[in-house]
Scaffold this active site. Structure first.
Site, PDB file in Angstrom:
ATOM      1  N   PRO A 121       0.826  -1.208   0.000  1.00 15.91           N
ATOM      2  CA  PRO A 121       0.000   0.000   0.000  1.00 15.91           C
ATOM      3  C   PRO A 121       0.866   1.268   0.000  1.00 15.91           C
ATOM      4  O   PRO A 121       2.024   1.252   0.427  1.00 15.91           O
ATOM      5  CB  PRO A 121      -0.770  -0.089   1.320  1.00 15.91           C
ATOM      6  N   SER A 554     -10.839  -1.350   3.072  1.00 17.68           N
ATOM      7  CA  SER A 554     -10.199  -1.324   4.377  1.00 17.68           C
ATOM      8  C   SER A 554     -10.323   0.046   5.010  1.00 17.68           C
ATOM      9  O   SER A 554     -10.208   1.061   4.331  1.00 17.68           O
ATOM     10  CB  SER A 554      -8.720  -1.672   4.221  1.00 17.68           C
TER      11      SER A 554
HETATM   12  N1  COA Z   1     -23.594   4.350  18.122  1.00 14.49           N
HETATM   13  C1  COA Z   1     -22.687   5.272  18.463  1.00 14.49           C
HETATM   14  N2  COA Z   1     -21.336   5.112  18.297  1.00 14.49           N
HETATM   15  C2  COA Z   1     -20.920   3.973  17.743  1.00 14.49           C
HETATM   16  C3  COA Z   1     -21.820   2.958  17.339  1.00 14.49           C
HETATM   17  C4  COA Z   1     -23.202   3.191  17.557  1.00 14.49           C
HETATM   18  N3  COA Z   1     -24.127   2.276  17.226  1.00 14.49           N
HETATM   19  N4  COA Z   1     -21.104   1.941  16.821  1.00 14.49           N
HETATM   20  C5  COA Z   1     -19.816   2.286  16.887  1.00 14.49           C
HETATM   21  N5  COA Z   1     -19.695   3.509  17.456  1.00 14.49           N
HETATM   22  C6  COA Z   1     -18.467   4.239  17.755  1.00 14.49           C
HETATM   23  C7  COA Z   1     -17.428   3.332  18.392  1.00 14.49           C
HETATM   24  O1  COA Z   1     -17.617   3.251  19.781  1.00 14.49           O
HETATM   25  C8  COA Z   1     -16.140   4.029  18.021  1.00 14.49           C
HETATM   26  O2  COA Z   1     -15.962   5.127  18.889  1.00 14.49           O
HETATM   27  P1  COA Z   1     -14.503   5.826  19.110  1.00 14.49           P
HETATM   28  O3  COA Z   1     -14.209   6.587  17.860  1.00 14.49           O
HETATM   29  O4  COA Z   1     -14.741   6.711  20.261  1.00 14.49           O
HETATM   30  O5  COA Z   1     -13.551   4.710  19.369  1.00 14.49           O
HETATM   31  C9  COA Z   1     -16.438   4.606  16.652  1.00 14.49           C
HETATM   32  O6  COA Z   1     -17.854   4.670  16.554  1.00 14.49           O
HETATM   33  C10 COA Z   1     -15.891   3.782  15.516  1.00 14.49           C
HETATM   34  O7  COA Z   1     -16.458   2.493  15.539  1.00 14.49           O
HETATM   35  P2  COA Z   1     -16.795   1.710  14.193  1.00 14.49           P
HETATM   36  O8  COA Z   1     -16.939   2.671  13.078  1.00 14.49           O
HETATM   37  O9  COA Z   1     -17.916   0.784  14.462  1.00 14.49           O
HETATM   38  O10 COA Z   1     -15.525   0.929  13.813  1.00 14.49           O
HETATM   39  P3  COA Z   1     -14.293   0.378  14.589  1.00 14.49           P
HETATM   40  O11 COA Z   1     -13.458   1.495  15.078  1.00 14.49           O
HETATM   41  O12 COA Z   1     -14.761  -0.623  15.587  1.00 14.49           O
HETATM   42  O13 COA Z   1     -13.514  -0.317  13.414  1.00 14.49           O
HETATM   43  C11 COA Z   1     -12.835  -2.105  12.015  1.00 14.49           C
HETATM   44  C12 COA Z   1     -14.021  -1.408  12.706  1.00 14.49           C
HETATM   45  C13 COA Z   1     -13.325  -3.321  11.297  1.00 14.49           C
HETATM   46  C14 COA Z   1     -12.204  -1.147  11.021  1.00 14.49           C
HETATM   47  C15 COA Z   1     -11.821  -2.489  13.139  1.00 14.49           C
HETATM   48  O14 COA Z   1     -12.414  -3.421  14.005  1.00 14.49           O
HETATM   49  C16 COA Z   1     -10.574  -3.132  12.602  1.00 14.49           C
HETATM   50  O15 COA Z   1     -10.483  -4.350  12.557  1.00 14.49           O
HETATM   51  N6  COA Z   1      -9.559  -2.334  12.219  1.00 14.49           N
HETATM   52  C17 COA Z   1      -8.321  -2.815  11.641  1.00 14.49           C
HETATM   53  C18 COA Z   1      -8.447  -2.907  10.145  1.00 14.49           C
HETATM   54  C19 COA Z   1      -7.113  -3.124   9.498  1.00 14.49           C
HETATM   55  O16 COA Z   1      -6.296  -3.870   9.972  1.00 14.49           O
HETATM   56  N7  COA Z   1      -6.900  -2.410   8.385  1.00 14.49           N
HETATM   57  C20 COA Z   1      -5.641  -2.380   7.722  1.00 14.49           C
HETATM   58  C21 COA Z   1      -5.479  -3.328   6.613  1.00 14.49           C
HETATM   59  S1  COA Z   1      -3.948  -3.010   5.801  1.00 14.49           S
END
Ligand code: COA
Length: 627
Positions: A121, A554
């Site tokens: 990437p 991603s």
């Molecule tokens: N109501 C209000 N807030 C919510 C919500 C809801 N229903 N659902 C989620 N949120 C909030 C979360 O609490 C979180 O809050 P924060 O910013 O204060 O931490 C925020 O929204 C983001 O959550 P969400 O968008 O659901 O995603 P996530 O941060 O859990 O990420 C993935 C999801 C899949 C991206 C993550 O689990 C992951 O695996 N990341 C790594 C990916 C990776 O490796 N990429 C690189 C490949 S090279």
């Protein structure tokens, strides 16, 4: 056993440094303090995976195809599924992570295609305000100092433990992003890293300029990081000694791996070459000081930057000034364009963006210092003896690289209408919202659903890497169809919320090791390893369809502004979609291939933007489209 390994890693080195706090970490916990207590990656129950598999392939198949696949799956559940499951359970008992070695080989070291665009990437960093070569070198010196400052926390193991959903994450990837390199082989590659606890740890970086390759020391004789002023002096020496361009050995790293592996093997027969390669492999990272070129349209700056980071713009621009095998190569280009390219064997995006956030912070705050000179050796140009065959290989590699680059269609931009904060205020997961919008955009363009890959982190487990979130859930498909049929808002809102919940559930399964892709791969590899044929389930057309990811997506978050990762599509007629959601905006990079008449990255981004705006309206917000 593991604990002893981590303890044996870095002996503490004390440095005074400009240290930035890392947000979102568990304070007070040292880097590997919870490593031993992390659970091992589970092997999900066989029937659970097979049921989920049927659920995800159904929207991608005709009813007749689905019926046939169901029979194949039922047969597999009787034989050889249970026997293969036993083999996996045994492997999980006797290894730290049953998948880790298999994954490294299967996903990275064995595939023989080029790594530029397809594996590595690119990552944009916030634009800087320099306009000339002096400014470029000054910024590059600060960037080196910032990366070394981050390295101190890795070496001393003081980096706070990261967490996801309140759970601590495996920190091993941080230990593998510096002083590491992929090494080509004629049949399979290898990957090596040089940890800081070895008797003579690497103290140099590689600087590429006009295709010249220099080894530049970044520590003084007492192994203290050189000050920015001294790093700048050293970079000036590199610039003075690389005015004219030279034969670009680095372009060979863009080649098909068999081709580069054979060329590398031949080049290593020469002792000077072997020595010079070792210096590159051992170096802490690569810094590419790119050739300056005019920036015609400032509006497309993010797209230009992303292209420079992903491939360098072609052999007559900066593609030759790269070493794509290096785990981390920072790129400092013209007009404040900067970022990096990284080789994927050892880590996912999040550790890389953590390092970048630190470097950006460091560069913003680093003072212009005029420290007294420090004792360090001057930069050394690496000596390679290139025979006629290699010069011919280089010319062929330029042609191949240019043809791949001209096939790549990339659009990067910032969606300015809203970001994570809106989704949170609507009580939905921001990531799931974006993923469903990607499904809607794809359906609006192609009038069909496409198999979709989203990376989920499995770093909650020891040596965890990723699992696939298959975002093309039946619920997302139902919502996208309802939108296209113009169903009333009360209906679409209900379907949208259901689709988001289904995505969130899939995410929860994936990060806890209960999704299907790695398990299905494990069952296939268990069969092969015990000398059996590839099971019928894996030979079925449905499996091939499910594995043909039309959308490779991603989320790679970063705190720094204008930072977005980009990579090529996973299939010739697919898209690569990467995004960095901020509170009030979303940075997005989409790729496609020009040779595919059906796909167009700028059109996809346009439809994605409209889809997100429409979904905001569906969730109850009235919005006037600015598009
Ligand atoms: N109501 C209000 N807030 C919510 C919500 C809801 N229903 N659902 C989620 N949120 C909030 C979360 O609490 C979180 O809050 P924060 O910013 O204060 O931490 C925020 O929204 C983001 O959550 P969400 O968008 O659901 O995603 P996530 O941060 O859990 O990420 C993935 C999801 C899949 C991206 C993550 O689990 C992951 O695996 N990341 C790594 C990916 C990776 O490796 N990429 C690189 C490949 S090279």
């Amino acid at each position: 056993m593991l604990r002893a390994f981590y303890r044996s890693l870095a002996p503490p080195i004390r440095h005074s440094s400009l240290r930035m706090p890392l947000k979102g970490k568990i304070p007070g916990r040292r880097m590997f303090s919870v490593q031993d207590s992390l659970p091992r990656l589970p092997v999900p129950p066989l029937d659970q995976t097979l049921n989920k598999y049927l659920r995800v392939v159904q929207p991608l198949l005709t009813p007749e195809e689905f019926k046939e696949t169901k029979q194949i799956v039922e047969k597999f559940a009787k034989s050889p599924g249970p026997e293969l499951q036993e083999k996996l359970l045994h492997r999980a008992n006797v290894t730290e992570n049953w998948l880790a070695d298999w994954w490294l080989d299967t996903a990275y070291l064995s595939p023989r295609g080029p790594i530029m665009i397809h594996i590595n990437p690119g990552l944009t960093m916030p634009p800087q305000d320099y306009t000339d070569e002096k400014g470029q070198l000054k910024f590059a010196a600060k960037l080196i100092a910032g990366a070394l400052d981050f390295k101190i926390m890795i070496d001393e193991q003081t980096l706070p433990v990261e967490q996801l959903g309140g759970k601590p994450l495996c920190m091993l990837q941080f230990y593998k992003i510096l002083s590491a390199c992929r090494i080509p082989g004629p049949k399979i590659d290898t990957w090596k890293n040089y940890p800081p606890n070895e008797p003579n740890p690497p103290g140099h970086i590689i600087v590429l300029r006009n295709n010249h390759i220099f080894s530049v020391d970044v520590y003084d004789k007492s192994r203290k990081p050189l000050p920015v002023s001294q790093l700048f002096k050293n970079l000036k020496i590199v610039a003075e000694q690389s005015q004219q361009s030279t034969a670009p050995l680095g372009i060979l790293t863009t080649e098909n791996r068999n081709t580069w592996g054979s060329a590398y093997k031949r080049l290593c027969k020469d002792k000077d070459n072997k020595k010079a390669f070792d210096v590159i492999h051992r170096s802490i990272f690569v810094l590419c000081l790119d050739r300056l070129f005019p920036l015609d349209n400032p509006d497309s700056r993010l797209t230009v930057t992303a292209n420079q980071m992903l491939h360098g713009g072609g052999s007559d621009l900066n593609t030759c000034n790269r070493w794509f095998d290096k785990t981390l190569q920072f790129i400092v280009g013209p007009h404040g364009i900067c970022g990096l390219n990284y080789e994927h064997c050892s880590a996912e995006g999040p550790p890389i963006t953590a390092l970048v956030d630190h470097v950006v912070n460091f560069c913003d705050k680093a003072e212009e210092t005029t420290n007294s000179p420090v004792e360090s050796d001057p930069p050394r140009r690496l000596k390679f003896n290139l025979d006629t065959q290699t010069l011919e290989d280089i010319e062929a590699a330029k042609v191949h690289a240019d043809s791949q680059i001209s096939d790549l269609d990339l659009t990067a931009l910032t969606f300015n209408h809203f970001g994570k904060a809106f989704a949170k205020s609507s009580k939905v997961s921001p990531d799931a919202f974006i993923q469903v919008a990607i499904q809607l955009a794809y359906y609006r363009i192609h009038s069909e659903h496409g198999s979709t890959y989203e990376s989920a982190s499995t770093r909650m487990f020891q040596s965890g890497r990723t699992e696939t979130i298959r975002s093309c859930t039946p619920e997302a498909c139902e919502f996208t169809r309802a939108m296209s049929e113009g169903k009333p808002r009360e209906v679409t809102e209900k379907l949208l919320r259901t689709a988001i919940t289904a995505h969130r559930q899939y995410t929860a399964d994936a990060i806890s090791g209960q999704a299907i892709d790695r398990h299905l791969l494990g069952l296939k590899l268990a069969a092969l390893e015990s000398g059996q044929n590839v099971p019928d389930l894996h030979m079925d057309g449905a499996y091939a369809t499910a594995m043909k990811f039309k959308l490779s997506t991603s989320q790679v978050p970063s705190k720094a502004s204008k930072t977005v990762m980009c990579y090529g599509p996973a299939t010739p007629d697919g898209y690569g979609v990467c995004y960095n959601p901020k509170d009030e905006k979303i940075h997005i990079a989409v790729t496609a291939f020009n040779t595919s008449p059906e796909t167009d990255s700028s059109n996809f981004v346009r439809v994605l933007e409209q889809s997100m705006l429409d979904m905001r309206t569906v969730l109850g917000e009235t919005v006037t489209s600015k598009l």
